[in-house]
Design a protein around this motif. Structure first.
Motif, short mmCIF file in Angstrom:
data_model
loop_
_atom_site.label_atom_id
_atom_site.label_comp_id
_atom_site.label_asym_id
_atom_site.label_seq_id
_atom_site.Cartn_x
_atom_site.Cartn_y
_atom_site.Cartn_z
N LYS A 120 60.97 42.97 38.16
CA LYS A 120 60.34 44.10 38.90
C LYS A 120 59.09 44.42 38.57
N PRO A 121 58.14 45.15 39.34
CA PRO A 121 56.87 45.49 38.76
C PRO A 121 56.66 46.23 37.68
N PRO A 122 55.40 46.42 37.01
CA PRO A 122 55.37 47.42 35.93
C PRO A 122 55.47 48.77 36.51
N GLU A 123 55.98 49.65 35.78
CA GLU A 123 55.97 51.24 36.20
C GLU A 123 55.25 51.77 35.10
N LEU A 124 54.15 52.60 35.76
CA LEU A 124 53.29 53.40 34.82
C LEU A 124 54.03 54.55 34.03
N MET A 125 53.80 54.39 32.72
CA MET A 125 54.42 55.63 32.07
C MET A 125 53.37 56.75 31.75
N PHE A 126 52.17 56.28 31.10
CA PHE A 126 51.26 57.17 30.63
C PHE A 126 49.92 56.73 30.78
N VAL A 127 48.94 57.52 30.84
CA VAL A 127 47.51 57.12 30.94
C VAL A 127 47.03 57.94 30.17
N THR B 114 51.03 23.20 41.36
CA THR B 114 51.77 23.67 40.48
C THR B 114 51.26 24.68 39.41
N THR B 115 50.14 25.13 39.34
CA THR B 115 49.49 25.99 38.54
C THR B 115 49.44 27.44 39.15
N ASP B 116 49.71 27.47 40.35
CA ASP B 116 49.83 28.69 41.06
C ASP B 116 51.30 29.45 41.17
N VAL B 117 52.22 28.79 40.25
CA VAL B 117 53.39 29.25 40.00
C VAL B 117 53.20 30.78 39.43
N GLY B 118 54.01 31.73 39.99
CA GLY B 118 54.07 32.99 39.21
C GLY B 118 54.41 34.13 40.14
N THR B 119 54.35 35.33 39.67
CA THR B 119 54.46 36.44 40.55
C THR B 119 53.35 37.08 40.84
N TYR B 120 52.84 37.37 42.13
CA TYR B 120 51.69 37.92 42.44
C TYR B 120 52.00 39.45 42.90
N PHE B 121 51.35 40.33 42.41
CA PHE B 121 51.30 41.84 42.81
C PHE B 121 50.00 42.30 43.15
N CYS B 122 50.31 43.23 44.08
CA CYS B 122 49.28 43.96 44.84
C CYS B 122 49.27 45.22 43.92
N ALA B 123 48.38 45.95 43.95
CA ALA B 123 48.22 47.33 43.00
C ALA B 123 47.02 48.20 43.53
N GLY B 124 47.28 49.46 43.46
CA GLY B 124 46.19 50.11 43.67
C GLY B 124 46.36 51.82 43.45
N PRO B 125 45.28 52.40 43.30
CA PRO B 125 45.37 54.04 43.09
C PRO B 125 45.71 54.70 44.53
N ALA B 126 46.55 55.83 44.23
CA ALA B 126 46.63 56.74 45.37
C ALA B 126 46.66 57.99 44.80
N GLY B 127 45.63 58.80 45.13
CA GLY B 127 45.58 60.01 44.40
C GLY B 127 45.62 59.96 42.96
N GLN C 41 47.76 58.66 41.13
CA GLN C 41 48.79 57.66 40.61
C GLN C 41 48.08 56.22 40.86
N PHE C 42 48.80 55.36 40.13
CA PHE C 42 48.78 53.84 40.04
C PHE C 42 50.06 53.29 40.56
N TYR C 43 50.02 52.46 41.58
CA TYR C 43 51.29 51.98 41.94
C TYR C 43 51.08 50.29 42.13
N PHE C 44 52.09 49.67 41.40
CA PHE C 44 52.13 48.35 41.52
C PHE C 44 53.15 48.04 43.11
N GLY C 45 52.92 46.88 43.66
CA GLY C 45 53.72 46.58 44.82
C GLY C 45 55.08 46.04 44.10
N THR C 46 55.84 45.47 44.88
CA THR C 46 57.07 44.70 44.51
C THR C 46 57.08 43.41 44.09
N GLY C 47 55.92 42.84 44.37
CA GLY C 47 55.60 41.40 43.92
C GLY C 47 56.32 40.35 44.79
#
Lengths: 114, 109
Positions: free
Chosen positions: A41-48, B81-94, B96-102
């Motif tokens: 799952k993605p990281p979920e923000l708890m506190f800032v 093979t070094t590209d293996v991993g989970t890629y997340f987008c993320a950004g602030p909205a108002g 809050q700060f949100y990560f994508g589902t990956g």
């Protein structure tokens, strides 16, 4: 120094225990964060914290209590946790502009609640 | 509430093939950040895009930010093979700060 350190790396605790997670950075960042990440799952923000003041609490249960003793340190106090709180707890920090800048993450503390 | 979805959730590619992950937010983001998390590791910042329609390149990686600032993409050319991993987008909205589902990328040698 572009490193965020976290201790301990692993923690196993019972539901009646009290423990603390620690995070430290020496990059001069003035915003610090706690995230919770469950497997696949993605990281979920708890506190800032911004300038050592709690600015965001994402409706986290009171059994999690953050503390920012100074601009370099961030703690997360744990009490009466539930098994579903088992997760990877990540600390991060960013520039004074806060969430508008990239975050540097620590390696995390893998917490298991038994 | 706010949602940041990524597709696909998983992607397996043969080494040398290209890879793209798409990020869609339900609300406008003031900027978009991309992070990579290796298996067993922690998220590592890759890049930040701020302007509507912005495109940035890092070697084999190309990042785009949509005109409406609600979507973004990451394209990797000739995966390794070094590209293996989970890629997340993320950004602030108002406030809050949100990560994508990956998107979890597996590269088959």
């Amino acid at each position: 120094d572009t490193e965020v350190t976290q201790t301990p790396k692993h923690l196993v605790m019972g539901m009646t225990n009290k423990k603390s997670l620690k995070c430290e950075q020496h990059m001069g960042h003035r915003a610090m964060y706690w995230y919770k990440q469950k497997a696949k799952k993605p990281p979920e923000l708890m506190f800032v914290y911004s300038y050592e003041k709690l600015s965001i609490n994402e409706s986290v249960p009171s059994r999690f209590s953050p503390e920012c003793p100074n601009s370099s340190l961030l703690n997360l106090h744990l009490h009466a946790l539930q098994p579903e709180d088992s997760a990877l707890y990540l600390c991060a920090s960013s520039h004074p502009r806060g969430r508008e800048d990239e975050q540097y993450f620590g390696p995390g503390t893998r917490l298991t609640v038994t | 509430g706010q949602q940041v979805m990524q597709i696909p959730q998983y992607q397996h590619v043969q080494e040398g093939e290209d890879f793209t992950t798409y990020c869609n937010s339900s609300t406008t983001l003031s900027n978009i950040q991309w992070y990579k998390q290796r298996p067993g590791g922690h998220p590592v910042f890759l890049i930040q895009l701020v302007k509507s329609g912005e495109v940035k390149k890092q070697k084999r990686l190309t990042f785009q930010f949509g005109e409406a600032k609600k979507n973004s993409s990451l394209h990797i050319t000739a995966t390794q093979t070094t590209d293996v991993g989970t890629y997340f987008c993320a950004g602030p909205a108002g406030n809050q700060f949100y990560f994508g589902t990956g998107t979890s990328l597996t590269v088959i040698p």
